[in-house]
Design a protein around this motif. Structure first.
Motif, short mmCIF file in Angstrom:
data_model
loop_
_atom_site.label_atom_id
_atom_site.label_comp_id
_atom_site.label_asym_id
_atom_site.label_seq_id
_atom_site.Cartn_x
_atom_site.Cartn_y
_atom_site.Cartn_z
N VAL A 219 2.59 13.47 -2.15
CA VAL A 219 2.24 12.23 -2.84
C VAL A 219 2.36 11.07 -1.86
O VAL A 219 3.13 11.14 -0.89
CB VAL A 219 3.15 11.97 -4.06
N PRO A 220 1.62 9.99 -2.08
CA PRO A 220 1.76 8.82 -1.21
C PRO A 220 3.14 8.19 -1.37
O PRO A 220 3.73 8.21 -2.46
CB PRO A 220 0.66 7.87 -1.71
N VAL A 221 3.63 7.62 -0.28
CA VAL A 221 4.93 6.95 -0.26
C VAL A 221 4.68 5.45 -0.07
O VAL A 221 3.93 5.07 0.84
CB VAL A 221 5.81 7.50 0.87
N PRO A 222 5.27 4.59 -0.89
CA PRO A 222 5.07 3.15 -0.72
C PRO A 222 5.56 2.67 0.64
O PRO A 222 6.63 3.06 1.10
CB PRO A 222 5.91 2.54 -1.85
N ALA A 223 4.76 1.84 1.28
CA ALA A 223 5.13 1.29 2.60
C ALA A 223 6.23 0.26 2.43
O ALA A 223 6.20 -0.57 1.50
CB ALA A 223 3.91 0.66 3.26
N VAL B 212 0.84 -1.19 0.00
CA VAL B 212 0.00 0.00 0.00
C VAL B 212 0.89 1.25 0.00
O VAL B 212 2.08 1.19 0.31
CB VAL B 212 -0.94 0.03 1.22
N GLU B 213 0.30 2.36 -0.35
CA GLU B 213 0.98 3.65 -0.31
C GLU B 213 0.21 4.57 0.61
O GLU B 213 -1.02 4.49 0.71
CB GLU B 213 1.07 4.25 -1.71
N ALA B 214 0.93 5.45 1.29
CA ALA B 214 0.26 6.36 2.24
C ALA B 214 0.98 7.70 2.25
O ALA B 214 2.20 7.78 2.03
CB ALA B 214 0.24 5.76 3.64
N LEU B 215 0.23 8.73 2.54
CA LEU B 215 0.81 10.05 2.77
C LEU B 215 1.50 10.05 4.13
O LEU B 215 0.96 9.52 5.09
CB LEU B 215 -0.28 11.12 2.72
N GLY C 107 4.97 4.53 10.24
CA GLY C 107 4.60 3.18 10.62
C GLY C 107 3.47 2.68 9.74
O GLY C 107 3.20 3.23 8.67
N ILE C 108 2.78 1.66 10.18
CA ILE C 108 1.70 1.08 9.38
C ILE C 108 0.33 1.28 10.04
O ILE C 108 -0.63 0.56 9.72
CB ILE C 108 1.95 -0.41 9.09
N SER C 109 0.24 2.25 10.94
CA SER C 109 -1.07 2.58 11.51
C SER C 109 -1.73 3.60 10.57
O SER C 109 -1.76 4.80 10.84
CB SER C 109 -0.91 3.16 12.92
N PHE C 110 -2.24 3.08 9.48
CA PHE C 110 -2.82 3.95 8.46
C PHE C 110 -4.24 4.33 8.81
O PHE C 110 -4.97 3.57 9.44
CB PHE C 110 -2.82 3.24 7.09
N LYS C 111 -4.62 5.52 8.36
CA LYS C 111 -6.02 5.93 8.48
C LYS C 111 -6.47 6.49 7.13
O LYS C 111 -5.69 7.13 6.42
CB LYS C 111 -6.19 6.97 9.58
N PRO C 112 -7.72 6.24 6.75
CA PRO C 112 -8.20 6.79 5.49
C PRO C 112 -8.54 8.28 5.65
O PRO C 112 -9.06 8.70 6.68
CB PRO C 112 -9.46 5.97 5.20
N ILE C 113 -8.19 9.06 4.65
CA ILE C 113 -8.55 10.48 4.63
C ILE C 113 -9.21 10.77 3.30
O ILE C 113 -8.88 10.16 2.28
CB ILE C 113 -7.33 11.40 4.83
N GLU C 114 -10.15 11.67 3.31
CA GLU C 114 -10.84 12.03 2.09
C GLU C 114 -10.18 13.25 1.46
O GLU C 114 -9.80 14.19 2.14
CB GLU C 114 -12.32 12.32 2.37
#
Length: 244
Positions: free
Chosen positions: A186-190, A137-140, A219-226
């Motif tokens: 931009v999102p960064v790959p985990a 996954v990718e995350a900001l 870390g990998i405690s991701f949360k969804p944002i709109e």
């Protein structure tokens, strides 16, 4: 009794890299697998299915790929893990990157355990080799900076100039403390071992003043944002930095 290898399955996952991936491969139908005289052996990221030399092996071989830790579902790009993705793999298919849209079917599961079921077509005159890979996954990355003075002047900089960051303003943390948020554009790959090394600095008349040479990684405690204006939801990883 002599055994021969009829299938070699190689596992790869972007998040774990070359490390052992916490995945286990099992027969989808263990009694039928045993009745056919087959054995399965897994060493690290390599899985082999062995057949008795004296017996003909089945025309189809079905294997389930299971997560050995819940973190696998968190870091794997893919699907709604309430379902198991099923793939029918013809003899001329040598590799698969797990993509939900390419699954031929889905199986419901009561608890998150299996990622996929692989149905291999098997030839009787040749062994199969197959590569199965998973994307991460990718995350900001959102740095929440607390303490210090004039924190709204702070900047997060990528020395390699690959990732840019923008100020998102002040937020109130659950403990009532105020934090200034600086988030990647931009999102960064985990990755289990992130290679990003970002710097926290403050501009000054004599050039940038470095406050934290290497910031902590996400870390990998991701949360969804709109996203604004009704855009699709994305993942964000919150990182906390205290200045004194």
């Amino acid at each position: 009794m002599a055994y021969r290898s009829i299938l070699t399955l190689s596992l790869a996952h972007e998040y774990y890299g070359s490390d052992a991936i916490p995945l286990q491969v099992r027969p989808a139908d263990a009694p039928a697998f045993d009745k056919a005289g087959l054995l399965i052996r897994q060493r690290g990221n390599i899985v082999q299915v062995l057949a008795d030399d004296a017996e003909a092996h089945p025309d189809t071989l079905s294997l389930d790929v299971l997560a050995q830790t819940p973190d696998v579902f968190v870091v794997t790009k893919g699907a709604d893990w309430r379902n198991v993705l099923m793939f029918d793999l013809s003899l001329d298919t040598e590799a698969l990157t797990l993509e939900p849209d390419e699954a031929q079917d889905k199986l419901p599961q009561h608890r998150a355990e299996r990622l996929a079921r692989l149905n291999f077509a098997m030839a009787h005159d040749a062994a199969r080799s197959f590569d199965l890979s998973f994307e991460a996954v990718e995350a900001l990355w959102a740095y929440h900076v607390t303490g210090g003075q004039n924190i709204e002047d702070l900047e997060v900089v990528d020395p390699k100039a690959r990732v840019s960051f923008s100020a998102q303003g002040q937020v109130i943390l659950p403990n009532g403390q105020q934090a200034f948020v600086i988030r990647s554009d931009v999102p960064v790959p985990a990755r289990a071992r992130p290679d990003q090394k970002f710097t926290l600095q403050r501009p000054s008349a004599f050039g940038p003043e470095t406050l934290v040479p290497v910031l902590p990684a996400a870390g990998i405690s991701f949360k969804p944002i709109e996203e604004e204006q009704g855009g699709a939801a994305r993942l964000q990883s919150d990182i906390y930095v205290s200045l004194w």
